[in-house]
Design a protein around this motif. Sequence first.
Motif, PDB file in Angstrom:
ATOM      1  N   PRO A 319       0.739  -1.158  -0.021  1.00 62.63           N
ATOM      2  CA  PRO A 319      -0.034   0.008  -0.133  1.00 62.63           C
ATOM      3  C   PRO A 319       0.821   1.179   0.080  1.00 62.63           C
ATOM      4  O   PRO A 319       1.993   0.918   0.422  1.00 62.63           O
ATOM      5  CB  PRO A 319      -0.703  -0.113   1.428  1.00 62.63           C
ATOM      6  N   LEU A 320       0.138   2.192  -0.538  1.00 63.96           N
ATOM      7  CA  LEU A 320       1.053   3.720  -0.701  1.00 63.96           C
ATOM      8  C   LEU A 320       1.350   4.133   0.574  1.00 63.96           C
ATOM      9  O   LEU A 320       3.008   4.621   0.775  1.00 63.96           O
ATOM     10  CB  LEU A 320       0.203   4.713  -1.270  1.00 63.96           C
ATOM     11  N   GLY A 321       0.784   3.933   1.862  1.00 64.81           N
ATOM     12  CA  GLY A 321       1.233   4.194   3.047  1.00 64.81           C
ATOM     13  C   GLY A 321       2.553   3.737   3.405  1.00 64.81           C
ATOM     14  O   GLY A 321       3.570   4.464   4.169  1.00 64.81           O
ATOM     15  N   GLN A 322       2.706   2.494   3.290  1.00 62.19           N
ATOM     16  CA  GLN A 322       3.913   1.763   3.520  1.00 62.19           C
ATOM     17  C   GLN A 322       4.938   2.053   2.600  1.00 62.19           C
ATOM     18  O   GLN A 322       6.163   2.309   3.160  1.00 62.19           O
ATOM     19  CB  GLN A 322       3.735   0.147   3.481  1.00 62.19           C
ATOM     20  N   LEU A 323       4.696   2.532   1.414  1.00 60.92           N
ATOM     21  CA  LEU A 323       5.799   2.895   0.270  1.00 60.92           C
ATOM     22  C   LEU A 323       6.237   4.212   0.908  1.00 60.92           C
ATOM     23  O   LEU A 323       7.570   4.455   0.860  1.00 60.92           O
ATOM     24  CB  LEU A 323       5.230   3.027  -0.829  1.00 60.92           C
ATOM     25  N   ILE A 324       5.527   5.279   1.559  1.00 54.52           N
ATOM     26  CA  ILE A 324       5.880   6.639   1.821  1.00 54.52           C
ATOM     27  C   ILE A 324       6.914   6.290   3.094  1.00 54.52           C
ATOM     28  O   ILE A 324       8.009   6.973   3.314  1.00 54.52           O
ATOM     29  CB  ILE A 324       4.544   7.307   2.362  1.00 54.52           C
ATOM     30  N   GLN A 325       6.713   5.489   3.935  1.00 54.50           N
ATOM     31  CA  GLN A 325       7.400   5.317   5.054  1.00 54.50           C
ATOM     32  C   GLN A 325       8.920   4.722   4.539  1.00 54.50           C
ATOM     33  O   GLN A 325       9.781   5.152   5.184  1.00 54.50           O
ATOM     34  CB  GLN A 325       6.754   4.190   6.000  1.00 54.50           C
ATOM     35  N   ARG A 326       8.855   3.732   3.697  1.00 56.45           N
ATOM     36  CA  ARG A 326      10.031   3.299   3.109  1.00 56.45           C
ATOM     37  C   ARG A 326      10.887   4.608   2.502  1.00 56.45           C
ATOM     38  O   ARG A 326      12.065   4.664   2.470  1.00 56.45           O
ATOM     39  CB  ARG A 326       9.947   2.258   2.227  1.00 56.45           C
ATOM     40  N   ALA A 327      10.047   5.453   1.736  1.00 58.20           N
ATOM     41  CA  ALA A 327      10.666   6.466   1.133  1.00 58.20           C
ATOM     42  C   ALA A 327      11.267   7.360   1.964  1.00 58.20           C
ATOM     43  O   ALA A 327      12.364   8.262   1.774  1.00 58.20           O
ATOM     44  CB  ALA A 327       9.633   7.063  -0.059  1.00 58.20           C
ATOM     45  N   ARG A 328      10.686   7.524   3.020  1.00 59.98           N
ATOM     46  CA  ARG A 328      11.217   8.475   4.143  1.00 59.98           C
ATOM     47  C   ARG A 328      12.597   7.931   4.488  1.00 59.98           C
ATOM     48  O   ARG A 328      13.618   8.829   4.836  1.00 59.98           O
ATOM     49  CB  ARG A 328      10.290   8.550   5.385  1.00 59.98           C
ATOM     50  N   MET A 329      12.961   6.899   4.774  1.00 57.68           N
ATOM     51  CA  MET A 329      14.159   6.518   4.747  1.00 57.68           C
ATOM     52  C   MET A 329      15.302   6.702   3.795  1.00 57.68           C
ATOM     53  O   MET A 329      16.310   6.802   4.226  1.00 57.68           O
ATOM     54  CB  MET A 329      14.080   4.789   5.104  1.00 57.68           C
ATOM     55  N   VAL A 330      14.653   6.919   2.494  1.00 59.16           N
ATOM     56  CA  VAL A 330      15.545   7.253   1.701  1.00 59.16           C
ATOM     57  C   VAL A 330      15.928   8.573   1.786  1.00 59.16           C
ATOM     58  O   VAL A 330      17.286   9.022   1.835  1.00 59.16           O
ATOM     59  CB  VAL A 330      15.153   7.089   0.057  1.00 59.16           C
ATOM     60  N   HIS A 331      15.038   9.445   2.057  1.00 57.60           N
ATOM     61  CA  HIS A 331      15.493  10.959   2.572  1.00 57.60           C
ATOM     62  C   HIS A 331      16.204  10.881   3.754  1.00 57.60           C
ATOM     63  O   HIS A 331      17.141  11.713   3.664  1.00 57.60           O
ATOM     64  CB  HIS A 331      13.697  11.557   2.652  1.00 57.60           C
ATOM     65  N   ALA A 332      15.834  10.340   4.699  1.00 64.44           N
ATOM     66  CA  ALA A 332      16.775  10.424   5.873  1.00 64.44           C
ATOM     67  C   ALA A 332      18.044  10.008   5.655  1.00 64.44           C
ATOM     68  O   ALA A 332      19.083  10.497   6.211  1.00 64.44           O
ATOM     69  CB  ALA A 332      16.218   9.270   7.024  1.00 64.44           C
ATOM     70  N   ALA A 333      18.555   8.790   4.773  1.00 62.49           N
ATOM     71  CA  ALA A 333      19.989   8.665   4.515  1.00 62.49           C
ATOM     72  C   ALA A 333      20.609   9.407   3.711  1.00 62.49           C
ATOM     73  O   ALA A 333      21.513   9.867   4.147  1.00 62.49           O
ATOM     74  CB  ALA A 333      19.748   6.994   3.896  1.00 62.49           C
ATOM     75  N   PHE A 334      19.760  10.089   2.887  1.00 60.85           N
ATOM     76  CA  PHE A 334      20.645  11.109   2.043  1.00 60.85           C
ATOM     77  C   PHE A 334      20.533  12.349   2.554  1.00 60.85           C
ATOM     78  O   PHE A 334      21.467  13.207   2.183  1.00 60.85           O
ATOM     79  CB  PHE A 334      19.716  11.258   0.842  1.00 60.85           C
ATOM     80  N   THR A 335      20.024  12.859   3.647  1.00 58.45           N
ATOM     81  CA  THR A 335      20.127  14.144   4.210  1.00 58.45           C
ATOM     82  C   THR A 335      21.402  14.321   4.781  1.00 58.45           C
ATOM     83  O   THR A 335      21.952  15.529   5.081  1.00 58.45           O
ATOM     84  CB  THR A 335      18.706  14.322   5.221  1.00 58.45           C
ATOM     85  N   ALA A 336      22.077  13.216   5.380  1.00 59.91           N
ATOM     86  CA  ALA A 336      23.425  13.729   5.923  1.00 59.91           C
ATOM     87  C   ALA A 336      24.530  13.908   5.211  1.00 59.91           C
ATOM     88  O   ALA A 336      25.379  14.508   5.249  1.00 59.91           O
ATOM     89  CB  ALA A 336      23.621  12.394   6.725  1.00 59.91           C
ATOM     90  N   GLN A 337      24.383  13.562   3.661  1.00 59.58           N
ATOM     91  CA  GLN A 337      25.098  14.057   2.881  1.00 59.58           C
ATOM     92  C   GLN A 337      25.031  14.904   1.914  1.00 59.58           C
ATOM     93  O   GLN A 337      25.347  15.380   0.793  1.00 59.58           O
ATOM     94  CB  GLN A 337      25.689  12.611   1.954  1.00 59.58           C
ATOM     95  N   ARG A 338      23.727  15.572   1.959  1.00 60.90           N
ATOM     96  CA  ARG A 338      23.272  16.721   0.978  1.00 60.90           C
ATOM     97  C   ARG A 338      23.833  17.858   1.265  1.00 60.90           C
ATOM     98  O   ARG A 338      24.069  18.184   2.430  1.00 60.90           O
ATOM     99  CB  ARG A 338      21.621  16.798   1.351  1.00 60.90           C
ATOM    100  N   LEU A 339      24.168  18.450   0.077  1.00 61.06           N
ATOM    101  CA  LEU A 339      24.827  19.971   0.223  1.00 61.06           C
ATOM    102  C   LEU A 339      23.700  20.797   0.055  1.00 61.06           C
ATOM    103  O   LEU A 339      22.891  20.681  -0.670  1.00 61.06           O
ATOM    104  CB  LEU A 339      25.691  20.009  -0.815  1.00 61.06           C
ATOM    105  N   VAL A 340      23.518  21.799   0.825  1.00 62.88           N
ATOM    106  CA  VAL A 340      22.527  22.873   0.796  1.00 62.88           C
ATOM    107  C   VAL A 340      23.075  24.298   0.767  1.00 62.88           C
ATOM    108  O   VAL A 340      23.662  24.770   1.708  1.00 62.88           O
ATOM    109  CB  VAL A 340      21.766  22.828   2.098  1.00 62.88           C
ATOM    110  N   TYR A 341      22.895  24.716  -0.688  1.00 62.38           N
ATOM    111  CA  TYR A 341      23.665  26.082  -0.945  1.00 62.38           C
ATOM    112  C   TYR A 341      23.096  27.154   0.117  1.00 62.38           C
ATOM    113  O   TYR A 341      24.116  27.840   0.732  1.00 62.38           O
ATOM    114  CB  TYR A 341      23.276  26.534  -2.133  1.00 62.38           C
ATOM    115  N   GLU A 342      21.902  27.195   0.495  1.00 59.58           N
ATOM    116  CA  GLU A 342      21.545  28.277   1.359  1.00 59.58           C
ATOM    117  C   GLU A 342      22.196  28.193   2.685  1.00 59.58           C
ATOM    118  O   GLU A 342      22.699  29.254   3.251  1.00 59.58           O
ATOM    119  CB  GLU A 342      19.979  28.062   1.775  1.00 59.58           C
ATOM    120  N   GLU A 343      22.524  27.129   3.291  1.00 58.43           N
ATOM    121  CA  GLU A 343      23.080  26.997   4.649  1.00 58.43           C
ATOM    122  C   GLU A 343      24.736  27.317   4.268  1.00 58.43           C
ATOM    123  O   GLU A 343      25.383  27.917   5.198  1.00 58.43           O
ATOM    124  CB  GLU A 343      23.222  25.574   5.124  1.00 58.43           C
TER     125      GLU A 343
END
Length: 906
Positions: A319-343
């Motif tokens: 179901p989509l709800g479970q897919l969203i939870q798995r996709a959140r982990m992709v976001h969480a894993a990538f956020t540590a290495q993400r470069l943010v120009y504003e910051e």
Amino acid sequence: MRHLLLGLVVCLAFPLAGQNNPLVDSLNRLDSGNFAESARILEQSGARAGSDARVLLTLGVALTLSGRFEEAIDPLQRAIQLKRLDEATLWLYACERMSGIVTEGHAYGIRRPGMPLRLEGSPRYQSSEYPSNYASFVYDSMASRYISARLHQQLTDTTEINALKREAARRFAALRFAEPDLARVVSQARPALDQETDFPQRMVRMLQAGQFSDPAWLNEFGKLNLTIGRYISARRYSTLLLNDQPASAPALLRRAWCAARMGDAARTAADLESAARSDATATAQLRPRIEADLAANRASGSVESYLTTLDTAVRSGQPLGQLIQRARMVHAAFTAQRLVYEEKYTSDRAAFEAALRTQSASADTRANYARFLVTEADLNRRAYSVEPRPVIEALRIGMNPKRELARALTVVDQALAANPNHVRALLMKAIILDRLGRFEEGSPFVDRALRLAPANPEALRLRSEYLWSANFDALDRATALRTPTIEGIRTYDEGDTRVTETTYRNPSSYDQGRAAALEASARELRTGARAALEAAIRASAGTPEGFALQAEAHSANKRFQEARAALQQGLARFPRSLAIYEALVRLAKRTADLDLEDDAQSSAFNLFESTAGPKLHKAWRAILRSDWAATDAALNDAVRLDPTDARIPAYRAVALERQGRRADAVFAWFTALALEEARLSYDDSSVSIGVSRSPTSLGLVLALRHRAIGAVNDPAAILDLAKGAALYAQRIQIGDRSMLVWRYLLPDPAIESTPGRDRAGLYRWAPNAATVAAAAHVAYGRALAASGDATAARAEFDQALLWGQPAGVDIPRSAGISSPAELERDFNNGVATGAIAEAYLEMARLAAASRDMRTALDYYNQAVNSKPSPAVRQQLDQVLESIRNPNQPNPQDRRRPNPFGRKKNP
């Protein structure tokens, strides 16, 4: 989360002194959300039998909000009869819409005898009695959301519905308290500032007063976003505040909390450390809770592993709800290495500001700071676009190049005050004046710098640029002197012919001589420019700037292969040189090499910002020319740069559909939808359910839900996808209806032939927010009709039709559109297009299915007058045939598994 205000002061709202005035007491109860008590006070005072239109209106409002709809109609109608109040009509419409009770005056005129009354029309949005946003909130937001919940068997006393009703009551009371005979009582008995808990209205008011350059506004708006659980937005606005207040402990703590909620350990620790230096006590108090949030949200696996898990889950049909939870982990894993120009920008600027305070007399420091400000204020170097939009997106919100250049000019003037012969400061002033359009003022500073440092590479480069500019100016003037001028135009009739006679004056010998002298001067200027550039190349040999200048010299002489070779040689030595990548972008633009431009721009941007944007731009073009190998290559590159960008699998789904691989396309659509829903979930919470969102932030998720609907055949899945889209559409403010929603666009080879252009040679424009919202409600209505729920379907089609009415709001200039011709293209004053004809078509189908042919014919005529597309017009012809021949099988009875199914690609 309501208590995590990080310093937000909660003020108590004191009741307004009634002074034995039932109306004031009743309004006070309305203002505090006690609807039943408000109605009781007026009923006990005999308001029903009275003749005061304002009292009757207040009673009708209180009864409506209390759910006593039948009792509310009489006082509202009497208020209209006594004083023709537009506001009473507005609330009568709201009462009818919420209850389903329809008065004769507002009933649909065409109906069979015995058929129930149907609501026709809508209240006035523009009136001298109230602002248009008040009317739209009462009717479009509060009443429509109430009936939507009621028809869908949802509770009508939820937190969201109650918040909307309280806000409508507060707005109504505010209008009464502003009236002259009550204003004095208000000013005496009411505190200067109420701390509201009605987050939707607070958000709208703050956005309307948005001032990106006002630290106080940024501070309050950052607090509000954190309070309602919008962590991405709260972090961005706190970052913007830190530009002016780099040591602000509240802003740093808010950023740390947001980073923790997104699982970013590095940024959480850095911001906590900075906050502790500014306010150790506050940091110590909040640190345990922030670190607990970090522990709960931190990802332990790699981005690749989570992407694999998400792909497996999509292919297994979770179901989509479970897919969203798995996709959140992709976001969480990538956020540590993400470069943010504003910051990075904020951090670098804070370091410069700190250096100025400790080295106030240093011209070097100020010249370096001025260079930083000038570089970062260049929109062409800090912005890009993916969709074929006519304006580019800045990587930093609140970017104001003119204001930042003015700040740079102040800094460089301070440097020159400390050292009038500082070469870099002189050059920076010339550059700033040039950027501000004050070209003539800048040239003396270059000449002065060259006299002080004849071999300075930057001075020589600027000298070359000024000489080239003077060369072009001389050539333009020479061309003007050699061009014949018009002396007069005479128009007259000669028989049946209209004759226009134009008289020209040819250039005199004196003009020809002046032109020749200017052309000779231009040749000398070009020679000087080349010599200065060659000297600059020699002076900067072996540096990134030297390779960039060498490429510029080759490019100026149309030796493009040599220019590219010079840049590739430079990249071999300096693989992370921003100067060389930017020079490669300029070369690609000159040679119209679009793929090279996107690749170079991607490499440049990803030195300071993790973005897949340029690669997506490249993939868009590859899709349009059906180059699937290039499409896959560009999208694979995009995944490596930003695996969380939902446009990557969305573009892949478009490509797969074009190749006839529809099963794989379905998986790609749901992967994209899960990633985008996960992104939105980081910027939303249960507290912000009733809070509006910008259409620009909802464009992609609405497009993905629409495309996913068209890709599946399961009626239950279609209904769920369409319902979610309609709920998102309800969060679009009426005042935003004119905004163009560029992220709603996806590559579409069926209507595009070249990037950004359709087959008629015109720009492909995004739909306005009204069209996007209406389309979502039409889709949900179709899904409900297919499920057999005709009543709820009609409510959704009615909701769509609301977006087809003129809003009476000004078109926002912030969208990057300026000319009147552009304003007329698709803004349409915020009126929906396309979807309105579809809504009328579906209403006609429902009426025909129930054998109400007169109503069906009326809806058919409305649809024909709403500029339907050829495809819709074809369906209308079928409906007309069923109206004319009611005994024939109805088209509505010929069920399709998926009412949204798209035609297969040829």
